[in-house]
Scaffold this active site. Sequence first.
Site, PDB file in Angstrom:
ATOM      1  N   ILE A 130       0.835  -1.202   0.000  1.00 57.26           N
ATOM      2  CA  ILE A 130       0.000   0.000   0.000  1.00 57.26           C
ATOM      3  C   ILE A 130       0.868   1.248   0.000  1.00 57.26           C
ATOM      4  CG2 ILE A 130      -1.910  -1.162   1.167  1.00 57.26           C
ATOM      5  CD1 ILE A 130      -1.102   0.443   3.714  1.00 57.26           C
ATOM      6  N   ASP A 131       2.139   1.105   0.403  1.00 57.87           N
ATOM      7  CA  ASP A 131       3.033   2.265   0.503  1.00 57.87           C
ATOM      8  C   ASP A 131       3.467   2.792  -0.863  1.00 57.87           C
ATOM      9  OD1 ASP A 131       2.999   2.182   3.282  1.00 57.87           O
ATOM     10  OD2 ASP A 131       4.666   0.787   3.368  1.00 57.87           O
ATOM     11  N   TYR A 283      -5.108  -0.996  10.358  1.00 56.65           N
ATOM     12  CA  TYR A 283      -5.344  -2.129   9.462  1.00 56.65           C
ATOM     13  C   TYR A 283      -6.447  -1.850   8.441  1.00 56.65           C
ATOM     14  CZ  TYR A 283      -2.590  -5.277  12.481  1.00 56.65           C
ATOM     15  OH  TYR A 283      -1.595  -5.890  13.178  1.00 56.65           O
TER      16      TYR A 283
END
Length: 395
Positions: A130-131, A283
């Site tokens: 996701i980064d 999360y």
Amino acid sequence: MKVLYAQSGGVTSVINASAYGVLDEAKKAGLEIFVGIHGISGVLREKILNVTDRELEGLKTTPSAAFGSCRKKLKSQEDISRLFEIFEKYEIEYFFYNGGNDSMNTAWKLHEEAKKRGFPLKVIGVPKTIDNDLPYTDHCPGYGSAAKYIATAVMEATLDLRSMYVDSTRVFVMEIMGRHAGWLAAAAGLGWLNGIGADIILLPEVPFDKEKFLNKVDETIRRKGYCSIAVSEGIRYPDGFFVSDMGFTDSFGNRQLGGVGFTIAGMIRSELSLKTHVAIPDYLQRSGRHIASKTDVEEAEMVGRTAVKLAVSGVSGVMVTIERKSNEPYKVEYETVGLNKVADQTKYLPDEFHNEFSVTEKFFEYVKPLVEGEIFPTFRNGLPVYTIFREVEEL
């Protein structure tokens, strides 16, 4: 011929779409399919599941790592030798490791060891994070959906703030994942395409200046009455120290971060005497499958399929990459980069994508195609139906 697939590192809402791409393409190629339960941590313990005859279609709409993930670096020759014992025992010829920066380092080590031993193993890295900080690829599967989640959450929270600020909370702060690169926090500004988003975005690429920041908050409050802030967990002071350093490291050797949202909120309360609310999606931002991007889901599956096609054609030691050919119409092609070039490297948000407290039109152009469209999971009893492998709980 046999395949071993495993998942590693922090999960995403579409990593299982990549799993589906790998496993379905391997099945089409007539290969016998095994998966490691909880990545190489499970493989080292011989926690390996044969999924050749399993129904896998539901993986495409299931978030998180359906087969379990891990945060383990290969540091000892003993562990490497143990893995090759497992590869030999199960007659594994193709190994696909689905992960981010540290995971590509693991894949590279196994590729090099196979060459050294003369072992017939093809190793391919399947990207995810996701980064969005893997180099040599335009973007990473997982980012588009997480960016869509963050942008939507900030829009909705800011509308809430806008409704109540007159005699209630004046400042909203959302703490967003992103240790070294601000790609995900930047997505908090994407809502301005539809009229509302974060007023201030704090990125790791910009050294945190407390005085300038508080002045910006004060100016925003005076101008509009409220202020919505997105802050990356990885922001640093000018001397390089993390604002949210918790004082210890995780199993990958990374400094453990947390609480930067409350730190920022504390500064605002103490210096400006403004009522402030903090949210930490944690999360939720990486596993929010109910709002996943169609582009992201489809590309995640394709990097998995491409990995198998590469391996069966004799390629090894590479990670699949996504190369953007055009924005309008949006078009990509799938290429490769050597695992050694990706391992433990970071791609930062370019200067042209941001300024001190916000993002630019260039960023909007870049990210807009990545959040387009939706592929919803099946719903039953009013809730999404997800594929669950009970073996993951038996490690």
